[in-house]
Design a protein around this motif. Structure first.
Motif, PDB file in Angstrom:
ATOM      1  N   LEU A   1       0.924  -1.240  -0.206  1.00  0.00           N
ATOM      2  CA  LEU A   1      -0.088   0.020  -0.021  1.00  0.00           C
ATOM      3  C   LEU A   1       0.928   1.148  -0.148  1.00  0.00           C
ATOM      4  O   LEU A   1       0.333   2.367   0.241  1.00  0.00           O
ATOM      5  N   GLY A   2       1.997   1.171  -0.405  1.00  0.00           N
ATOM      6  CA  GLY A   2       2.821   2.474  -0.181  1.00  0.00           C
ATOM      7  C   GLY A   2       4.154   2.327  -0.764  1.00  0.00           C
ATOM      8  O   GLY A   2       5.240   2.690  -0.010  1.00  0.00           O
ATOM      9  N   ASN A   3       4.089   2.124  -2.042  1.00  0.00           N
ATOM     10  CA  ASN A   3       5.538   1.855  -2.767  1.00  0.00           C
ATOM     11  C   ASN A   3       5.893   2.987  -3.876  1.00  0.00           C
ATOM     12  O   ASN A   3       6.795   2.800  -4.636  1.00  0.00           O
ATOM     13  N   SER A   4       5.266   4.139  -3.461  1.00  0.00           N
ATOM     14  CA  SER A   4       5.980   5.095  -4.376  1.00  0.00           C
ATOM     15  C   SER A   4       6.085   6.355  -3.304  1.00  0.00           C
ATOM     16  O   SER A   4       5.672   6.394  -2.333  1.00  0.00           O
ATOM     17  N   LEU A   5       6.770   7.345  -3.962  1.00  0.00           N
ATOM     18  CA  LEU A   5       6.982   8.443  -3.236  1.00  0.00           C
ATOM     19  C   LEU A   5       5.789   9.392  -2.699  1.00  0.00           C
ATOM     20  O   LEU A   5       5.915  10.313  -1.861  1.00  0.00           O
ATOM     21  N   MET A   6       4.707   9.144  -3.508  1.00  0.00           N
ATOM     22  CA  MET A   6       3.474   9.657  -2.956  1.00  0.00           C
ATOM     23  C   MET A   6       2.965   9.300  -1.539  1.00  0.00           C
ATOM     24  O   MET A   6       2.443   9.906  -0.881  1.00  0.00           O
ATOM     25  N   ASP A   7       3.330   7.905  -1.380  1.00  0.00           N
ATOM     26  CA  ASP A   7       2.852   7.320  -0.140  1.00  0.00           C
ATOM     27  C   ASP A   7       3.990   6.989   0.918  1.00  0.00           C
ATOM     28  O   ASP A   7       3.712   7.179   2.144  1.00  0.00           O
ATOM     29  N   TYR A   8       5.117   6.908   0.601  1.00  0.00           N
ATOM     30  CA  TYR A   8       6.138   6.510   1.432  1.00  0.00           C
ATOM     31  C   TYR A   8       7.006   7.834   1.540  1.00  0.00           C
ATOM     32  O   TYR A   8       7.311   8.735   0.947  1.00  0.00           O
ATOM     33  N   TYR A   9       7.146   7.921   3.175  1.00  0.00           N
ATOM     34  CA  TYR A   9       7.658   9.292   3.506  1.00  0.00           C
ATOM     35  C   TYR A   9       9.258   9.492   3.364  1.00  0.00           C
ATOM     36  O   TYR A   9      10.109   8.823   4.005  1.00  0.00           O
ATOM     37  N   LEU A  10       9.614  10.492   2.857  1.00  0.00           N
ATOM     38  CA  LEU A  10      10.976  10.989   2.539  1.00  0.00           C
ATOM     39  C   LEU A  10      10.986  12.373   2.905  1.00  0.00           C
ATOM     40  O   LEU A  10      10.438  13.374   2.251  1.00  0.00           O
ATOM     41  N   PRO A  11      11.461  12.795   4.236  1.00  0.00           N
ATOM     42  CA  PRO A  11      11.431  14.227   4.832  1.00  0.00           C
ATOM     43  C   PRO A  11      12.268  14.963   3.885  1.00  0.00           C
ATOM     44  O   PRO A  11      13.423  14.662   3.189  1.00  0.00           O
ATOM     45  N   THR A  12      12.165  16.268   3.658  1.00  0.00           N
ATOM     46  CA  THR A  12      12.872  17.234   2.812  1.00  0.00           C
ATOM     47  C   THR A  12      13.369  18.120   3.858  1.00  0.00           C
ATOM     48  O   THR A  12      13.137  17.995   4.950  1.00  0.00           O
ATOM     49  N   SER A  13      14.101  19.094   3.395  1.00  0.00           N
ATOM     50  CA  SER A  13      14.728  20.145   4.355  1.00  0.00           C
ATOM     51  C   SER A  13      13.592  21.038   4.833  1.00  0.00           C
ATOM     52  O   SER A  13      13.904  21.382   5.958  1.00  0.00           O
ATOM     53  N   MET A  14      12.426  20.821   4.452  1.00  0.00           N
ATOM     54  CA  MET A  14      11.353  21.617   5.173  1.00  0.00           C
ATOM     55  C   MET A  14      11.151  20.875   6.493  1.00  0.00           C
ATOM     56  O   MET A  14      10.798  21.304   7.223  1.00  0.00           O
ATOM     57  N   GLU A  15      10.992  19.722   6.337  1.00  0.00           N
ATOM     58  CA  GLU A  15      10.428  18.745   7.575  1.00  0.00           C
ATOM     59  C   GLU A  15      11.623  18.617   8.755  1.00  0.00           C
ATOM     60  O   GLU A  15      11.501  18.497   9.864  1.00  0.00           O
ATOM     61  N   THR A  16      12.824  18.522   8.143  1.00  0.00           N
ATOM     62  CA  THR A  16      13.723  18.040   8.878  1.00  0.00           C
ATOM     63  C   THR A  16      14.478  19.071   9.906  1.00  0.00           C
ATOM     64  O   THR A  16      14.522  20.271   9.329  1.00  0.00           O
ATOM     65  N   PRO A  17      14.513  18.639  11.211  1.00  0.00           N
ATOM     66  CA  PRO A  17      14.813  19.606  12.233  1.00  0.00           C
ATOM     67  C   PRO A  17      16.331  19.923  12.430  1.00  0.00           C
ATOM     68  O   PRO A  17      17.154  19.387  11.337  1.00  0.00           O
TER      69      PRO A  17
END
Ligand code: MCN
Ligand code: CUN
Length: 803
Positions: A718-734
């Motif tokens: 149910l989640g093998n594309s980057l639409m579903d699978y979370y990869l943090p960008t510089s926006m989310e990364t602390p």
């Protein structure tokens, strides 16, 4: 003073260990001049595309290739039947199992490889793949590992149904892979029976995927005239792959060349040998032309080495003041449809037995049962040091649970249980000898840097304020890692010991080329190995070229994974350099007409003791080594090779602290502060280490807050594309704050320990502990990852906090 300045200048010129030399490899990467496998274009090359199963479990009743073959540009369609004559429809895995290269009569996971279409270009290959008609008969799928060993469970692996073992001891059910135990069960049980307090928690490490930017792929090129096979591929372990290919294909290992090239991230995903590689190789052998196969993103996440899927129960027993008496852990490990989980023969659960952590725990017992399910195979990879993430998550979560039960501060309970400085080397109750550590000073440094007391006061005030809209959590993780596989007496893969190597050649004018058995995927090896040699030999790092990944050039080694490059090849590098230095000293003594014992080393030269004017620089010696002016009987040249078998693993450690703010109405979390102190012994390149910490923490953040690969009851991914699978960008990364202490490794020639996986391994429990700590005053002891806003909101809602 003048002398000091001159010494400093000479030292600086070398850019050796301890300096933050900018990465030598980046000049090409930032100019777009890297050469990745998909950049390789050979004349006459065909493209392969895989036909994959839409079902998680099904019988294959027939495959009709005709429509695909009629497609202009399609050259061939290969199925298991086509691989049978060369006996390549099955292959051994690095976990002691076998895996279908192309599905033989049945498929056991969704997207399993069924056929490969070969065409003149990639698009036509994909079109052809869509035209292959496979007749399936769907079977019930097992998705939940808890049902794998049910009495009436459908047998997933009919090919090995009768086998009483698959590489790691007796099996008790056709869907059982192995049972692994460590520690003394009776002693642990007795300690539990007599303990003042015990705690128990279900600890889940969900299925995740490392998702490197570059997917997997290869170009296989078999030369029919010479019988040589060259494979350009995305691999973290080129030499092991070459050996596997020789075993598989019957081609002499000397006629196989595996070339790693540049790799766009591995993170463990590029250790295994995948079916796509093997079919491309067979296709090239059959057709006599090069064949390229490159995965799509969905194929990468959907079928290649995932990580974790560990369903565990942890227990601690302690006395009333929080001193831990015993640890128990049992887990069910979901390995998917084939055991392709990379593991040393004697360590089927990897290095899980490091789970006693940084603590002196007198009794411990663990048991892991690995089972098959109808999911993609794998289990171990993702910046993990081989099941160390699961081990550290267990102990760092459980110690928090114990602290809560006893009302002891979470820093204090750690301090009370740490292995003390004077106890090293310390042998744990599960058998590892921790070589060195200084846990108390590390934790104290962190607590002071963040004003821990102040943070706890702020948290208490917030908890007392009924109008507060946020919850504040403070997470700690004081972890111990185990990296550097490894001593060959403990660790082998397919019988090959996990030593590693370095070969150094010094040229007449002082330029150096070093070749190693490891394989960088972004870790900066071209820079850091050069720095080790620069310091050891007194030659500038700028003139030292490092080469890895081409098996025709580099000496044999087990590759880069489990943060083993520094502990193993880093040591081999220092040893090889020292052999060269020994020879250089003999030449210097000969030139200066003194005994070797009368020489002393100073940065880049040998000086005569008490007569410092008399000296020979390393550069001068390099030239002389290639002349007749060397000691009688000595051979020309300054070359050496070292194969290093480490006497022990290395045990880097760290103290991490995270402050998280949780919105009680939405469940959104915000990491306000993350302070990471790492101790990896001698630091070769502080900047590279910092980069590794940032990357590893970001991946830990991803796992803790968003990554998970879910399946439905039929085994649909149910989640093998980057639409579903979370990869943090510089926006989310602390923002990451880093710090360090230095406790050199006593058994490593330069005192270094590995570092690359520490931030991931230590980061995940730190985030989780922070989120759960936000709810600690409300009686919450555990919440499963990933801590998505929805899940955290559910917790808030259950507690009535959102009203
Ligand atoms: N280093 C140092 N001083 C030390 C220890 C390490 O300067 N005391 C430097 C080394 O010289 C090296 C780097 O730090 O350049 C990492 O070294 P080490 O800890 O030995 O780890 P490896 O080189 O063996 O890397 C493997 C590790 C693993 S297993 C995963 S997974 C992961 C990781 O590296 N994958 C990565 N970091 C990654 N970073 C990038 N960019 N890409 C990946 O795929
Ligand atoms: Cu476990 S991922 Mo790294 O060891 O290649």
């Amino acid at each position: 003073m003048g002398d000091m300045a001159e010494l400093q200048e000479r030292e600086q010129k070398l850019q050796g260990m301890g300096t933050s030399l900018l990465r030598k490899e980046d000049a090409k990467f930032i100019r777009g001049q890297g050469s990745y496998v998909d950049d390789i274009k050979l004349p006459g090359m065909l493209f392969g595309a895989l036909v994959r199963s839409p079902y998680a479990h099904a019988r294959i009743k027939g495959i009709d290739k005709s429509k695909a073959l009629a497609c202009p540009g399609v050259v061939a369609v290969l199925t298991a039947d086509d691989l049978k004559p060369v006996n390549l429809h099955w292959m051994p895995t690095l976990g002691g199992d076998v895996q279908a290269v192309l599905a033989d009569k049945k498929v056991c996971f969704q997207m399993q490889e069924v056929a490969m279409v070969l065409a003149t270009d990639r698009y036509t290959a994909a079109d052809g793949a869509a035209l292959v008609e496979v007749d399936y008969e769907e079977l019930p799928a097992i998705v939940d590992p808890k049902h794998s060993m049910d009495k009436d469970a459908v047998v997933i692996r009919e090919d090995i149904a009768d086998k009483t073992e698959v590489g790691h001891g007796p099996r008790t059910h056709p869907n059982h892979i192995f049972t692994w135990e460590a520690g003394d069960k009776a002693a642990a049980d007795a300690a539990f029976a007599g303990a003042a307090v015990t705690v128990r928690e279900e600890i889940l490490n969900p299925r995740v995927h490392p998702c490197p930017l570059e997917t997997c792929g290869c170009v296989a090129s078999f030369n029919k005239a010479t019988g040589h096979l060259t494979v350009y591929m995305t691999t973290q372990a080129p030499h092991l792959v070459r050996t596997v290919l020789a075993m598989l294909s019957g081609v002499a290992e000397s006629k196989i060349r595996v070339v790693g090239g540049d790799i766009g991230g591995g993170f463990g995903n590029k250790v295994p040998v995948y079916p796509g590689y093997v079919v491309a190789i067979v296709a090239s052998i059959v057709t006599g032309v090069p064949v390229k196969w490159i995965e799509s993103r969905m194929e990468n996440i959907g079928t290649t080495g995932f990580a974790r899927d560990y369903h565990g129960v942890g227990e601690l027993a302690a006395d009333a003041d929080g001193r831990i008496k015993a640890l128990r852990f049992t887990a069910l490990a979901d390995h998917g449809a084939f055991n392709s989980h990379v593991s040393a023969t004697k360590l089927p659960a990897g290095l899980f037995s490091i789970c006693t952590g940084s603590y002196a725990i007198p009794n411990a017992y663990c048991r892991v049962d690995a089972v098959y399910t109808n999911k993609a195979p794998g289990g171990v990879a993702y910046r993990c040091s081989l099941r160390v993430t699961e081990a550290v998550y267990l102990i760092e979560r459980m110690i928090d649970v114990l602290a809560l039960k006893l009302g002891i501060d979470k820093a204090e309970i750690r301090r009370r249980n740490f292995v003390k400085a004077e106890q090293f080397p310390y042998t744990t109750s599960l058998g590892w000898t921790l070589d060195s550590g200084a846990y108390h000073p590390a934790l104290d440094k962190v607590l002071k840097a963040v004003d821990y007391e102040g943070l706890r006061r702020e948290q208490a005030a917030l908890r007392a304020d009924p109008k507060a809209t946020t919850l504040m959590g403070i997470g700690l993780a004081t972890f111990t890692e185990i990296v550097g596989a490894g001593p060959t007496k403990v660790c082998d893969i397919l019988g090959i010991g996990l030593f590693d190597s370095c070969e150094i050649r010094v040229h007449p004018t002082g330029g150096v080329i070093a070749r190693l058995g490891t394989m960088t995927q972004g870790q900066g090896h071209a820079t850091t190995y050069a720095q080790i040699i620069a310091t050891e030999l007194g030659l500038p790092a700028s003139d030292i070229v490092v080469e890895e990944g081409d098996t025709d050039k580099a000496p044999y080694g087990a590759g880069t994974w489990g943060s083993r490059s520094t502990p193993v090849s880093g040591a081999a590098t220092a040893q090889a350099a020292r052999k060269i230095k020994d020879k250089a000293r003999q030449i210097a003594a000969h030139l200066l007409e003194v005994a070797e014992a009368d020489l002393e080393w100073e940065i880049d030269r040998f000086k005569v003791k008490g007569n410092p004017e008399q000296a020979k620089t390393m550069k001068e010696i390099c030239m002389v080594a290639h002349t007749s002016n060397i000691p009688a009987g000595m051979e020309q040249g300054l070359n050496a090779v070292s194969y290093y078998d480490p006497p022990n693993m290395t045990f880097p450690f760290g103290a991490y602290l995270c402050v998280v703010d949780v919105d009680r109405y939405t469940g959104e979390t915000k990491v306000r502060r993350f302070y990471a102190l790492d101790d990896c012994g001698t630091r070769i390149n502080p900047m590279v280490i910092e980069g590794q910490i940032h990357g590893g923490l970001t991946e830990a953040f991803a796992v803790a807050f968003g990554q998970q690969i879910p399946f439905d009851d039929n085994g649909n991914h149910l989640g093998n594309s980057l639409m579903d699978y979370y990869l943090p960008t510089s926006m989310e990364t602390p923002h990451w704050e880093t710090d360090h202490t230095v406790t050199p490794c006593p058994h490593h020639p330069i005192g270094a320990k590995g570092v690359a996986e520490s931030p991931h391994v230590g980061g995940i429990p730190c985030f989780s502990n922070a989120v759960i700590d936000a709810f600690a005053h409300l009686g919450v002891t555990h919440m499963d990852m990933p801590h998505t806003a929805f899940r955290v909101w559910q917790q808030c809602h259950a507690l009535g906090l959102d009203r």
